[in-house]
Design a protein around this motif. Structure first.
Motif, PDB file in Angstrom:
ATOM      1  N   GLY A  49       0.626  -1.463   0.478  1.00 29.35           N
ATOM      2  CA  GLY A  49      -0.383   0.071  -0.366  1.00 29.35           C
ATOM      3  C   GLY A  49       0.907   1.656  -0.086  1.00 29.35           C
ATOM      4  N   VAL A  50       1.706   1.330   1.097  1.00 28.87           N
ATOM      5  CA  VAL A  50       2.502   2.736   1.099  1.00 28.87           C
ATOM      6  C   VAL A  50       3.210   2.504  -0.625  1.00 28.87           C
ATOM      7  N   VAL A  75      -5.757  12.508   2.225  1.00 27.98           N
ATOM      8  CA  VAL A  75      -5.696  11.494   1.351  1.00 27.98           C
ATOM      9  C   VAL A  75      -4.868  10.742   1.083  1.00 27.98           C
ATOM     10  N   TYR A  76      -3.358  10.628   1.596  1.00 31.75           N
ATOM     11  CA  TYR A  76      -2.534  10.024   1.132  1.00 31.75           C
ATOM     12  C   TYR A  76      -2.343   9.092   2.707  1.00 31.75           C
ATOM     13  N   VAL A  80      -3.303   4.354   1.256  1.00 30.96           N
ATOM     14  CA  VAL A  80      -2.337   3.812   1.582  1.00 30.96           C
ATOM     15  C   VAL A  80      -3.656   2.507   2.005  1.00 30.96           C
ATOM     16  N   THR A  81      -4.102   3.156   2.799  1.00 34.67           N
ATOM     17  CA  THR A  81      -5.182   1.823   3.793  1.00 34.67           C
ATOM     18  C   THR A  81      -6.221   0.930   2.876  1.00 34.67           C
ATOM     19  N   LEU A  82      -6.624   1.871   1.609  1.00 35.98           N
ATOM     20  CA  LEU A  82      -8.054   1.455   0.246  1.00 35.98           C
ATOM     21  C   LEU A  82      -6.368   0.111  -0.298  1.00 35.98           C
ATOM     22  N   TRP A  88      -5.138  -7.173   0.532  1.00 36.97           N
ATOM     23  CA  TRP A  88      -4.817  -8.194   0.216  1.00 36.97           C
ATOM     24  C   TRP A  88      -5.498  -8.484   0.135  1.00 36.97           C
ATOM     25  N   LEU A  89      -6.973  -8.425   0.059  1.00 41.45           N
ATOM     26  CA  LEU A  89      -7.979  -8.638  -0.825  1.00 41.45           C
ATOM     27  C   LEU A  89      -7.888  -9.131  -2.154  1.00 41.45           C
ATOM     28  N   THR A  90      -7.253  -8.991  -3.009  1.00 38.09           N
ATOM     29  CA  THR A  90      -6.509 -10.244  -3.825  1.00 38.09           C
ATOM     30  C   THR A  90      -5.275 -10.867  -4.065  1.00 38.09           C
TER      31      THR A  90
END
Length: 94
Positions: A49-50, A75-76, A80-82, A88-90
């Motif tokens: 994410g980072v 925003v950033y 990162v969380t998104l 993780w989901l993919t």
């Protein structure tokens, strides 16, 4: 006296059965072996994410569109969380 012993035994059995339900979720540790050490999946997702957020930042900076976003302090970290959750989901669906 024997009646009180049965009640305690039933209570102990019920408590053990209830405690066994959430413990069963710990049967498989979601970790990845890297050079003999095991790291949790979420750690790799945060790093991804980072890194992806830095790539998005550099692309926006090159296109000179970084001013179109809201406050960077909001925003950033949200990006990162998104991106970590998407990674993780993919990558780590079990």
């Amino acid at each position: 006296m024997p009646v009180a012993g049965r009640t305690g035994s039933k209570r102990a059995t019920g408590t053990a059965a209830i405690a066994a339900i959430p413990i069963s979720g710990c049967s498989r540790s979601p970790s990845i072996g890297v050079l003999g050490a095991y790291f949790p999946d979420w750690l790799f997702c945060i790093v991804a994410g980072v890194v992806l957020t830095v790539v998005v930042y550099l692309i926006l900076k090159r296109l000179r569109a970084d001013h179109l976003l809201g406050p960077a302090a909001v925003v950033y970290p949200t990006l990162v969380t998104l991106l970590a959750l998407v990674a993780w989901l993919t990558l780590f669906q079990h």
